[in-house]
Design a protein around this motif. Structure first.
Motif, PDB file in Angstrom:
ATOM      1  N   VAL A  68       0.848  -1.187   0.000  1.00  0.00           N
ATOM      2  CA  VAL A  68       0.000   0.000   0.000  1.00  0.00           C
ATOM      3  C   VAL A  68       0.882   1.234   0.000  1.00  0.00           C
ATOM      4  CG1 VAL A  68      -2.203  -0.759   0.924  1.00  0.00           C
ATOM      5  CG2 VAL A  68      -0.227  -0.530   2.444  1.00  0.00           C
ATOM      6  N   VAL A  78       7.246  -4.109   4.987  1.00  0.00           N
ATOM      7  CA  VAL A  78       5.958  -4.267   5.653  1.00  0.00           C
ATOM      8  C   VAL A  78       5.727  -5.757   5.880  1.00  0.00           C
ATOM      9  CG1 VAL A  78       3.496  -4.193   5.114  1.00  0.00           C
ATOM     10  CG2 VAL A  78       4.903  -2.152   4.858  1.00  0.00           C
ATOM     11  N   PRO A  79       5.153  -6.133   7.000  1.00  0.00           N
ATOM     12  CA  PRO A  79       4.954  -7.556   7.256  1.00  0.00           C
ATOM     13  C   PRO A  79       3.876  -8.135   6.362  1.00  0.00           C
ATOM     14  CG  PRO A  79       3.901  -6.260   8.949  1.00  0.00           C
ATOM     15  CD  PRO A  79       4.652  -5.297   8.076  1.00  0.00           C
ATOM     16  N   TYR A 107      -3.627  -4.419  11.022  1.00  0.00           N
ATOM     17  CA  TYR A 107      -3.245  -3.030  10.823  1.00  0.00           C
ATOM     18  C   TYR A 107      -3.364  -2.654   9.353  1.00  0.00           C
ATOM     19  CZ  TYR A 107      -0.711  -3.432  15.277  1.00  0.00           C
ATOM     20  OH  TYR A 107      -0.370  -3.629  16.580  1.00  0.00           O
ATOM     21  N   PHE A 108      -3.829  -1.463   9.082  1.00  0.00           N
ATOM     22  CA  PHE A 108      -3.683  -0.922   7.726  1.00  0.00           C
ATOM     23  C   PHE A 108      -3.670   0.595   7.805  1.00  0.00           C
ATOM     24  CE2 PHE A 108      -7.961   0.603   6.733  1.00  0.00           C
ATOM     25  CZ  PHE A 108      -8.710  -0.026   7.717  1.00  0.00           C
ATOM     26  N   VAL A 109      -3.251   1.204   6.692  1.00  0.00           N
ATOM     27  CA  VAL A 109      -3.174   2.660   6.693  1.00  0.00           C
ATOM     28  C   VAL A 109      -4.466   3.208   6.097  1.00  0.00           C
ATOM     29  CG1 VAL A 109      -1.937   4.664   5.838  1.00  0.00           C
ATOM     30  CG2 VAL A 109      -0.693   2.607   6.477  1.00  0.00           C
ATOM     31  N   LEU A 117      -3.837   7.734   8.650  1.00  0.00           N
ATOM     32  CA  LEU A 117      -4.002   7.229  10.009  1.00  0.00           C
ATOM     33  C   LEU A 117      -3.681   5.756  10.058  1.00  0.00           C
ATOM     34  CD1 LEU A 117      -7.430   8.839  10.968  1.00  0.00           C
ATOM     35  CD2 LEU A 117      -5.173   9.473  11.859  1.00  0.00           C
ATOM     36  N   THR A 118      -3.133   5.322  11.166  1.00  0.00           N
ATOM     37  CA  THR A 118      -2.950   3.894  11.390  1.00  0.00           C
ATOM     38  C   THR A 118      -4.246   3.355  11.969  1.00  0.00           C
ATOM     39  OG1 THR A 118      -0.702   4.410  12.054  1.00  0.00           O
ATOM     40  CG2 THR A 118      -1.481   2.167  12.470  1.00  0.00           C
ATOM     41  N   GLN A 198      -3.185   5.741  17.141  1.00  0.00           N
ATOM     42  CA  GLN A 198      -3.938   4.831  16.293  1.00  0.00           C
ATOM     43  C   GLN A 198      -5.438   5.023  16.433  1.00  0.00           C
ATOM     44  OE1 GLN A 198      -2.441   1.117  17.741  1.00  0.00           O
ATOM     45  NE2 GLN A 198      -0.538   1.254  16.584  1.00  0.00           N
TER      46      GLN A 198
END
Lengths: 390, 427
Positions: A68, A78-79, A107-109, A117-118, A198
């Motif tokens: 992303v 990124v994992p 998690y994503f942005v 934002l996280t 977050q």
């Protein structure tokens, strides 16, 4: 009145014995209370500390290059995500293990009108069990509510000027068409750590927002046990499920063992000193007892009892006293430990019948060593000199 | 006459008194030890609890929101606010300076490794000597604050511009060992920097540090062209567990309450004063660490208090019982005194004053012993000494005298009723 009664009986024949008995009961009682506590403090304290977040994190073994890209540069790979198969495998690996709580994180942005934002999706029940200590203004998310709810970190709220019960508008970033979602802010989180930056939503909401489904970034686990036991659990997980990395969080685990060791040290020293003082008090009384019974001993000697027989008599008396005193002391100690633990951990103690023989043994050994001086004095008695006056 | 009786009693009947004396001595020594220990246990355990890591984080005011996925940080678009490194010395010069156990600044930049992958390079103090206003030096950094890190190899020196610590995950992925060299690239706004660095140690923490590379702060500032700037500071402070006052909103406190709050080392008031001292920063407690610490601290203090009070009680009982044994032994003596015309009052006076003298002197000796005991206990358990508490002396003396008197008075009451003729006949 009671005191007078007790003292009357003390003044009669077995006065000394009773005093010794009381001394030994007080001593062993204290010691057994502390020993009980000593065994429990470890487990109880660890359980208490386990309420402060996870101690094991499971993440995918491989990483991926950032997929992303929203005009953000990444400082590292990124994992990858854990898929349904990996999650199933993890569930199986954990099935028979002592896990207090666990929760998935995804998690994503995300993108609001003002900034990136996280966004964190999680299973709210598990998250709440794991992080009961979070300082929350407002309330936790109700996963079933419609419109979907969210909680925002304190820093996010300050930066974006958000407050409770407002709506947070998020643009769904990964779907082809630009779609806007409105989330109701039900709580503000303040932890001093990453959560402050977050936005937290329920897992299904997160999947809906990102357009993905069935994948998660990591699982946080709260396992009971010492640092090395958690380390073993991590190895077990990695061996059972391929493609996973289980990482023990060492920060709390390492240090808690250290602090607990100090506390237990202190308790051991106190137990030792209490037993020494008990022995000294018993010694005084026993010496007095021999002094009173010197005619008895002289008579026994005159009748042909050897040193061995006399010592044996005294030692048998000590063992008898020790057994009775130890038993009563154990029971008193149990009661005391019960009160102490209620006060300390608001929980009851585990019954440890195996401590009873230990306490009785301690009581007997204590009395026998305390009586050594008295017995030696008894053995020195010259019957002829003593009995002459009769 | 009265004093002669006392004098002779101490001269001739030394043996039974020695036993009582030893019991009092040991009892008061133990109590002195435990009480001095209790008075300091909060402070001592508090220092041990610093092992849990930083409990406060200082960030510049107006810092932009970092965007991260798990441990992976995205770089914010704008390079925004920083804290001046030169200001940090003020942390050890403010009101609560003695409660600040350690702190470490961080400056994080994304760098490129040889194979093109990126990793965060963290500039920090490892054990940086800080010269304070009063001329003393205070060495602090991650070495003091992150006690749970385990390092294979060695820590980096703070003036070493060519060495790094490398996180375990990176080391594993890139097969880097201690003693290897890595090449890093960083493009700051003005120039491209390339540097060959020696891997001094591999770091294992279990947290995000495993994916980071650590270097001296000055080096990271130099290559990123951010001289004298840091992004955040982690700080470990000795705090008092929050109570009702600390949970109150500062704005709703009365002036008296506010003064008390301001002058107590709650995590909130330390944060407040750090903010005053540093200006333009946000100071936030790291809740997880604070909660763990206060939970352990309050439990341990309570535990020690309970142990101390129960020990006090059992000591009193033991000493009193020993005293009564010796008094009971002397009933013939009392009968004789009665027979030659002493009143009950005379006898009570002799025995109680004897007991008080014994209690006083043995209590004094016991206090001395207890001071050594406390010193030894402090050294054994915490590796630091426990201070001499003179304030305890009157308390110990009083309780020693009181316990001996109590132990004497109960059997005295019984013995006084003894008929002299009968008692003397027994001899």
């Amino acid at each position: 009145m009671l005191l007078t009664l007790v003292l009357r009986s003390i003044l009669r024949r077995k006065a000394r014995m009773l005093t010794v008995l009381i001394a030994i009961i007080v001593g062993t009682g204290m010691a057994s209370a502390l020993i009980n506590l000593y065994y429990d403090v470890d487990l109880k304290m660890r359980r208490e500390l386990r309420t402060f977040g996870a101690n094991l994190i499971v993440v995918p073994a491989d990483t991926a290059t950032p997929s992303v890209d929203h005009g953000l540069s990444s400082a590292g790979d990124v994992p990858a995500f854990l898929d349904a198969k990996a999650i199933m495998g993890l569930e199986q690996a954990l099935a028979d293990r002592s896990v207090q709580a666990k929760t998935p994180y995804y998690y994503f942005v995300g993108k609001s009108a003002a900034s990136y934002l996280t966004i964190v999706g999680s299973e709210i029940g598990g998250l709440r069990r794991l992080n009961a200590w979070w300082k929350i203004e407002g309330r936790w998310i109700d996963a079933a509510a419609d419109p979907p709810q969210c909680m925002v970190g304190r820093h996010v709220a300050n930066q974006l000027g958000l407050s409770l019960d407002q709506a947070l508008i998020l643009k769904a970033t990964s779907s082809s068409q630009e779609q806007e979602y409105s989330l109701r802010i039900v709580g503000l989180i303040e932890t001093g750590a990453a959560e402050d930056n977050q936005v937290l939503v329920a897992l299904p909401t997160a999947w809906k927002l990102s357009g993905e489904t069935g994948i998660i970034s990591s699982v946080a686990i709260n396992a009971l046990g010492t640092a090395s036991e958690v380390e073993h659990l991590a190895q077990h997980i990695e061996a059972q499920v391929s493609g996973l990395r289980a990482k023990p969080l060492r920060q709390i685990a390492q240090s808690e063992g250290w602090v607990l060791a100090k506390i237990k040290w202190m308790m051991l020293i106190t137990i030792g000193v209490i037993l020494i003082i008990t022995a000294i008090c018993a010694m005084t009384t026993l010496a007095a007892m021999v002094l009173e019974r010197r005619k008895e001993v002289a008579l026994m000697k005159a009748l042909g009892a050897g040193n061995f027989k006399i010592s044996r008599l005294f030692m048998a008396e000590m063992v008898g006293l020790g057994a009775v005193g130890g038993l009563i002391g154990y029971l008193c100690g149990l009661g005391m430990a019960f009160l102490l633990e209620q006060r300390l951990f608001h929980s009851t103690i585990a019954l440890r019948p195996e401590l009873l023989p230990l306490i009785i043994l301690i009581a007997c050994l204590l009395l026998m060593s305390a009586s050594l001086l008295a017995v030696r004095r008894a053995l020195d008695i010259q019957p002829a000199v003593l009995l002459k006056g009769e | 006459m009265f004093f002669r009786i006392l004098k002779e009693s101490f001269r001739r009947g030394a043996k039974p008194k020695a036993m009582v004396g030893i019991a009092i001595l040991l009892g008061s020594a133990l109590i002195t030890t435990l009480l001095s220990f209790t008075m300091e246990v909060g402070d001592k355990i508090g220092r041990e609890l610093a092992r849990f890591g930083a409990n406060l984080v200082i960030t510049p005011q107006g810092a932009s929101l970092p965007v991260s996925i798990g441990d992976f940080q995205y770089q914010p678009l704008s390079h925004d606010a920083f804290i001046g490194e030169a200001k940090l010395v003020r942390i050890k010069e403010m009101f609560w300076r003695h409660n600040i156990l350690a702190f470490a600044p961080y400056l994080i930049i994304p760098i490129q490794l040889e194979d093109g992958s990126t990793a965060p390079l963290v500039g920090t103090w490892f054990n940086n000597p800080l010269v304070l206003r009063d001329g003393q030096t205070f060495a602090t950094g991650v070495q003091a604050i992150c006690s749970w890190w385990s390092i294979t190899g060695q820590w980096v020196k703070d003036n070493d511009d060519e060495a790094v610590l490398i996180g375990e995950d990176i080391a594993r992925a890139k097969k880097i060992k201690v003693g290897d060299f890595i090449n890093i690239h960083y493009a700051n706004k003005r120039e491209d920097v390339s540097q060959r660095l020696r891997v001094e140690g591999v770091l294992r923490s279990g947290g995000e540090e495993d994916k980071q590379i650590f270097a001296a702060l000055s080096f990271v500032q130099k290559i990123s062209n951010l001289n004298g700037k840091v992004r955040k500071v982690h700080l470990s402070a000795l705090t008092k567990p929050d109570d009702a006052l600390a949970r109150k909103d500062v704005k709703q406190m009365s002036p008296a309450e506010y003064d008390r709050w301001y002058c107590s080392p709650y995590v909130g008031s330390i944060a407040f004063q750090l903010k005053e001292a540093l200006a333009d920063v946000d100071v936030k407690p790291i809740r997880q660490v604070v909660e763990v610490q206060s939970s352990i601290l309050s439990k341990t203090t309570l535990l020690v208090l309970l142990i101390t009070s129960t020990t006090l009680l059992s000591m009193g009982l033991a000493v009193a019982s020993t005293t009564s044994t010796t008094i009971l032994q002397r009933r013939h003596e009392m009968a004789l005194m009665k027979a030659i015309g002493a009143s009950n009052g005379d006898i009570i006076a002799v025995f109680l004053i004897e007991a008080a003298i014994l209690g006083f002197f043995c209590g004094m000796l016991g206090f001395g012993g207890g001071v050594f005991g406390a010193y030894w206990l402090g050294q054994t358990i915490f590796g630091t000494s426990i201070q001499l508490k003179l304030a305890l002396l009157p308390l110990i003396l009083m309780s020693a005298v009181f316990t001996t008197l109590l132990g004497s008075s109960v059997p005295l009451r019984m013995v006084l009723r003894v008929d002299p003729a009968q008692a003397l006949h027994e001899i």
